[in-house]
Design an enzyme around this catalytic site. Structure first.
Site, PDB file in Angstrom:
ATOM      1  N   LYS A  45       1.014  -1.369  -0.158  1.00 29.36           N
ATOM      2  CA  LYS A  45       0.478   0.230   0.235  1.00 29.36           C
ATOM      3  C   LYS A  45       0.928   1.173  -0.027  1.00 29.36           C
ATOM      4  O   LYS A  45       1.627   1.646   0.808  1.00 29.36           O
ATOM      5  CB  LYS A  45      -0.704   0.014   1.074  1.00 29.36           C
TER       6      LYS A  45
ATOM      7  N   SER B 107      -9.188   3.169   3.456  1.00 29.06           N
ATOM      8  CA  SER B 107      -8.235   3.851   2.677  1.00 29.06           C
ATOM      9  C   SER B 107      -7.701   2.613   2.306  1.00 29.06           C
ATOM     10  O   SER B 107      -7.028   3.212   1.737  1.00 29.06           O
ATOM     11  CB  SER B 107      -7.242   4.713   3.536  1.00 29.06           C
TER      12      SER B 107
ATOM     13  N   SER C 226      -9.368   1.194   8.048  1.00 26.34           N
ATOM     14  CA  SER C 226      -8.911   1.263   6.727  1.00 26.34           C
ATOM     15  C   SER C 226      -8.418   0.092   6.402  1.00 26.34           C
ATOM     16  O   SER C 226      -8.180  -0.603   5.370  1.00 26.34           O
ATOM     17  CB  SER C 226      -7.609   2.182   6.379  1.00 26.34           C
TER      18      SER C 226
END
Length: 473
Positions: free
Chosen positions: A75, A151, A175
């Site tokens: 990520k 997220s 997230s």
């Protein structure tokens, strides 16, 4: 190996094939990149390609770790990989090249995972949908008109689309669990301190932020936790120790658990009827297989807690952005960031040291209250989100405050577990009438990931939800 065979295995399964010399790391990388080339243009999950890095890693010889040769995605938030940029989807951060690996990145590499790209994320991880101005929206593989969550939306979309079986994710207010719910995946937020964030990230968001993965199977979630868990020297938070491996927990019965059912959030906010029905159906199933399920909820001052969380996240954003502005040599202005980020930045700059200490005290009080709740209840069962994944654009409104309010209404539960530090997992047992996944969330006491994983595996077997890749839209 063809795409169909590749997507029929989870990460543990692919690693076993490599260990048996039935497939090579290069072959797996070739297939993963083939799928990425086919699927990413429509979902926009990957924002940085690291093909040369991945192939050089294989050429040098991968470590003999438990995931040797398995393709993997990092990520684009918090975690550093030497020689690459971690942008957090923010142009202020988009030019700083990392001179070190984060501890977690190093553990991924030591496990033999082959990092070949980075995934999309909202700016500074401040939204439950992945629609940054810098890279554009990540779309849900189950319906391209809808969000993949956030997220860790890029990570979840990539896994749901079959690019990789598992991908790195992080969770500061939901997230990991929100995109897992949106995309029909398994998403575990570990206990605070279980997985390292350092060496240059400390107690991010007052200890609320943690890291792990999104996966299609419970065993990948457990095995990847085995590969990465454990404190690093000097950690502010050291997690309750776990005896044995997390993967071995899947072979154990969870026993008869005391499960508190909470279908409405602690805040007075609505929950979609299909989501409530999904949670209640799981509760009924749990009762039929021997668990005690009753309505109950923790005694938390949710308004005070969310106010404190707002202070912590906004001051965190302000510190991060001011540091980045100093490095580039000029102050931040509103054109450097998105409107909601600017709103958070201004709020953080306006908060006092007294505000911050009061917020931390509220967090610690909530942690103790939640711990008392779990002396009576092994598990808290709730919706992950208040609705299935919303359409793209639902939280990118003209008024940034209204955007934040809309985001909070979509995800009214997950941040509580970040504040209290408890482990929490979203599972994908249901679908809405429109075909989008519905996530159901289970939360346990501090350090009790083993209980969550045993229960998750029991439900994976007895409810038999699909782990299939989303069809090409």
């Amino acid at each position: 190996m063809d795409v169909v065979e590749y997507q029929s295995h989870d990460a543990v399964g692919l690693a076993a094939l490599v260990a048996q010399n039935l497939v090579s790391p290069t072959e797996l990388l070739d297939v993963a990149q083939q799928v990425a080339a086919d699927r990413n243009p429509s979902i926009n999950a990957i924002t940085q390609h690291l093909d040369g890095f991945a192939r050089s890693e294989i050429a040098r010889g991968l470590p003999l770790g438990p995931f040797r040769g398995v393709p993997f995605l990092l990520k684009d938030q918090f975690q550093q990989l030497t020689g690459t940029v971690t942008t957090a989807s923010c142009k202020v951060l988009a030019t700083t090249v990392a001179d070190h690996d984060s501890t977690l990145t190093a553990r991924y590499r030591a496990a033999g995972l082959v990092i070949f790209a980075k995934t999309n994320t909202p700016e500074l991880a401040l939204s439950p949908t992945t629609e940054p101005a810098l890279f554009g929206a990540t779309r849900n593989p189950w319906n391209l008109h809808h969000s993949a969550g956030g997220s860790s939306g890029g990570a979840a979309a990539a896994v749901a689309a079959g690019i990789v079986p598992a991908a790195h994710a992080s969770d500061g207010g939901g997230s990991i669990r929100i995109p897992a719910a949106a995309c029909g995946l398994v998403g575990l937020k570990p206990t605070r301190g279980r997985v390292p964030l350092g060496p240059t990230v400390f107690e991010n968001w007052g200890g609320a932020t943690c890291a792990h993965v999104v996966t299609r199977t419970v065993r990948d979630t457990a095995a990847l936790l085995d590969a990465t868990a454990g404190a690093e020297l000097g950690d502010s938070y050291v997690c309750h120790p776990h005896q044995g491996t997390f993967l071995a927990e899947l072979e154990r019965s969870p026993g008869a658990l005391r499960i508190a059912l909470m279908t409405a959030p602690l805040r007075d906010l609505p929950v979609d009827s299909e989501v409530v029905a999904a949670v209640e159906a799981v509760a009924t199933h749990l009762a039929t297989i021997g668990h005690r399920v009753e309505h109950a909820r923790p005694d938390l001052d949710i308004n005070a807690l969310m106010t404190a969380f707002g202070v912590i996240t906004s001051t965190g954003a302000a510190v991060l952005l001011d540091r980045a502005a100093t490095l580039r040599g000029r102050p931040l202005d509103r054109d450097d960031v998105e409107p909601t980020t600017w709103l958070s930045y201004e709020r953080g700059r306006a908060s006092s040291g007294v505000d911050y200490v009061n917020a931390i005290n509220a967090v610690q009080a909530a942690t103790r209250a939640a711990a008392r709740f779990h002396t009576e209840w092994d598990i808290l069962l709730t919706p992950t989100c208040a609705a299935p994944a919303p359409p793209i654009g639902s939280f990118t409104l003209d008024d940034p405050m209204q955007s934040l309010i809309a985001a909070g209404r979509f995800s009214p539960v997950t941040a509580v577990m970040n504040v209290t530090g408890e482990p929490s997992i979203s599972l994908p047992p249901a679908r809405a009438a429109n075909g989008l996944p519905i996530g159901v969330m289970f939360t346990a006491a501090l350090g009790a990931e083993g209980v969550l994983l045993r229960l998750a595996r029991q439900l994976e077997i007895t409810m038999g939800w699909s782990t299939a890749v989303a069809p090409r839209g």
